[in-house]
Motif scaffolding. Structure first.
Motif, PDB file in Angstrom:
ATOM      1  N   VAL A   7       4.361  10.574  12.613  1.00 39.36           N
ATOM      2  CA  VAL A   7       4.012   9.183  12.350  1.00 39.36           C
ATOM      3  C   VAL A   7       3.277   9.079  11.022  1.00 39.36           C
ATOM      4  CG1 VAL A   7       2.722   7.198  13.177  1.00 39.36           C
ATOM      5  CG2 VAL A   7       3.896   8.684  14.806  1.00 39.36           C
ATOM      6  N   LEU A   8       3.662   8.126  10.217  1.00 40.45           N
ATOM      7  CA  LEU A   8       2.994   7.922   8.946  1.00 40.45           C
ATOM      8  C   LEU A   8       1.531   7.569   9.162  1.00 40.45           C
ATOM      9  CD1 LEU A   8       5.720   5.872   7.048  1.00 40.45           C
ATOM     10  CD2 LEU A   8       4.853   8.098   6.358  1.00 40.45           C
ATOM     11  N   ALA A   9       0.660   8.120   8.333  1.00 42.98           N
ATOM     12  CA  ALA A   9      -0.765   7.817   8.428  1.00 42.98           C
ATOM     13  C   ALA A   9      -1.005   6.348   8.134  1.00 42.98           C
ATOM     14  CB  ALA A   9      -1.549   8.690   7.452  1.00 42.98           C
ATOM     15  N   GLU A  10      -2.010   5.777   8.777  1.00 42.06           N
ATOM     16  CA  GLU A  10      -2.295   4.351   8.620  1.00 42.06           C
ATOM     17  C   GLU A  10      -2.587   3.973   7.180  1.00 42.06           C
ATOM     18  OE1 GLU A  10      -5.341   3.121  11.248  1.00 42.06           O
ATOM     19  OE2 GLU A  10      -4.222   3.607  13.072  1.00 42.06           O
ATOM     20  N   ASN A  11      -3.136   4.911   6.408  1.00 44.03           N
ATOM     21  CA  ASN A  11      -3.497   4.582   5.030  1.00 44.03           C
ATOM     22  C   ASN A  11      -2.348   4.792   4.047  1.00 44.03           C
ATOM     23  OD1 ASN A  11      -3.396   7.337   5.129  1.00 44.03           O
ATOM     24  ND2 ASN A  11      -5.306   7.699   4.019  1.00 44.03           N
ATOM     25  N   VAL A  12      -1.166   5.161   4.559  1.00 45.37           N
ATOM     26  CA  VAL A  12      -0.022   5.377   3.670  1.00 45.37           C
ATOM     27  C   VAL A  12       0.463   4.062   3.094  1.00 45.37           C
ATOM     28  CG1 VAL A  12       2.396   6.094   3.566  1.00 45.37           C
ATOM     29  CG2 VAL A  12       0.724   7.502   4.763  1.00 45.37           C
ATOM     30  N   VAL A  13       0.491   3.035   3.916  1.00 42.02           N
ATOM     31  CA  VAL A  13       0.953   1.725   3.462  1.00 42.02           C
ATOM     32  C   VAL A  13      -0.106   0.675   3.773  1.00 42.02           C
ATOM     33  CG1 VAL A  13       3.406   2.226   3.669  1.00 42.02           C
ATOM     34  CG2 VAL A  13       2.160   1.383   5.646  1.00 42.02           C
ATOM     35  N   LYS A  14      -0.148  -0.351   2.971  1.00 45.23           N
ATOM     36  CA  LYS A  14      -1.085  -1.437   3.177  1.00 45.23           C
ATOM     37  C   LYS A  14      -0.646  -2.277   4.365  1.00 45.23           C
ATOM     38  CE  LYS A  14      -2.319  -1.765  -1.718  1.00 45.23           C
ATOM     39  NZ  LYS A  14      -2.339  -2.634  -2.916  1.00 45.23           N
ATOM     40  N   ALA A  15      -1.587  -2.956   4.943  1.00 46.92           N
ATOM     41  CA  ALA A  15      -1.313  -3.752   6.131  1.00 46.92           C
ATOM     42  C   ALA A  15      -0.240  -4.805   5.873  1.00 46.92           C
ATOM     43  CB  ALA A  15      -2.595  -4.419   6.615  1.00 46.92           C
ATOM     44  N   ASP A  16      -0.219  -5.382   4.661  1.00 43.38           N
ATOM     45  CA  ASP A  16       0.741  -6.446   4.378  1.00 43.38           C
ATOM     46  C   ASP A  16       2.163  -5.917   4.218  1.00 43.38           C
ATOM     47  OD1 ASP A  16      -0.116  -6.872   0.822  1.00 43.38           O
ATOM     48  OD2 ASP A  16       0.480  -5.138   1.989  1.00 43.38           O
ATOM     49  N   ALA A  17       2.328  -4.577   4.207  1.00 46.87           N
ATOM     50  CA  ALA A  17       3.662  -3.996   4.088  1.00 46.87           C
ATOM     51  C   ALA A  17       4.216  -3.574   5.442  1.00 46.87           C
ATOM     52  CB  ALA A  17       3.624  -2.790   3.155  1.00 46.87           C
TER      53      ALA A  17
END
Length: 232
Positions: free
Chosen positions: A36-46
């Motif tokens: 699973v991709l880490a939560e900080n990999v992408v911004k919430a709006d993405a």
């Protein structure tokens, strides 16, 4: 446009993912990973733009993954074992990861009902040799296998034309401009002419542009990737 990125947690794949999420001409990104991709990999709006498909391995796809692939316009396949790692890995596993998984993945995506046309960009390397009668001096068996994989990808696309379009990116050393050691190594290799190099941001931009706008040629050599990615 809907784009699949296979290997989105890797050195190259993570940068391709970052750029894809920032582009307005890409409206949906399917990031295929083994974790699973880490939560900080992408911004919430993405988050709404991206779907993270977690697979057991890159030659195993369940119905959920197949559903995510449906309607995709393109795919960038970044999965491989490097020559250095290959020398320490059982050959059967090297072939499975580099060749079998690629063909299984391409076939699975096609059978999932992608867009027409569907563009598949396979990331190989400058040393991949398609002519199986040649004997590269460097990692001979590995280079021939990568070249054979290139040919198999192109043959599959040709047999399903015009539904599938395919090309192969053949970079040399991919360099992260933020890594001083890699920059020094790249400069040395360029001076000696041993191995060409391309920046991480350059190749990522070049490949995304090609998948979105259409393939210019096959293969996309290191010099092509540098040229197409200029200004990244």
């Amino acid at each position: 446009m809907k784009v699949i990125i296979v290997g989105a947690t890797g050195f190259l794949g993570s940068e391709v993912l970052r750029q894809a999420l920032a582009r307005k001409d890409i409206t949906k990104v399917v990031a295929v990973t083994r974790r699973v991709l880490a939560e900080n990999v992408v911004k919430a709006d993405a988050e709404k733009k991206m779907e993270n498909v977690v697979v057991k391995d890159y030659d195993v796809y369940d119905e959920k993954a197949k559903g995510a692939f449906a309607g995709a316009d393109g795919c960038i396949w970044t999965i491989a074992i490097t020559p250095m790692r290959a020398s320490k890995t059982p050959w059967e596993e090297v072939v499975r990861v580099c060749q079998t998984s690629t063909l299984v993945g391409l076939r699975t995506i096609f059978e999932s009902g992608p867009a027409n046309p569907f563009r598949f960009l396979y990331v190989s390397g400058v040393s991949g040799e398609r002519d199986q009668t040649k004997k590269p001096w460097y990692h001979t068996q590995y280079c021939l296998m990568r070249g054979e994989t290139e040919s198999q990808v192109l043959a599959y696309a040709k047999s399903h034309a015009p539904l599938i379009e395919a090309t192969v990116a053949k970079p040399g050393l991919i360099v992260d401009p933020g890594n001083l050691g890699q920059r020094v190594l790249s400069m040395g290799l360029r001076v000696t002419g041993v191995v060409p190099s391309v920046g991480l941001r350059e190749i990522s931009k070049a490949m995304l542009d090609q998948v979105v706008g259409g393939f210019e040629k096959d293969p996309l050599l290191n010099a092509d990737l540098v040229r197409l990615g200029a200004g990244a």
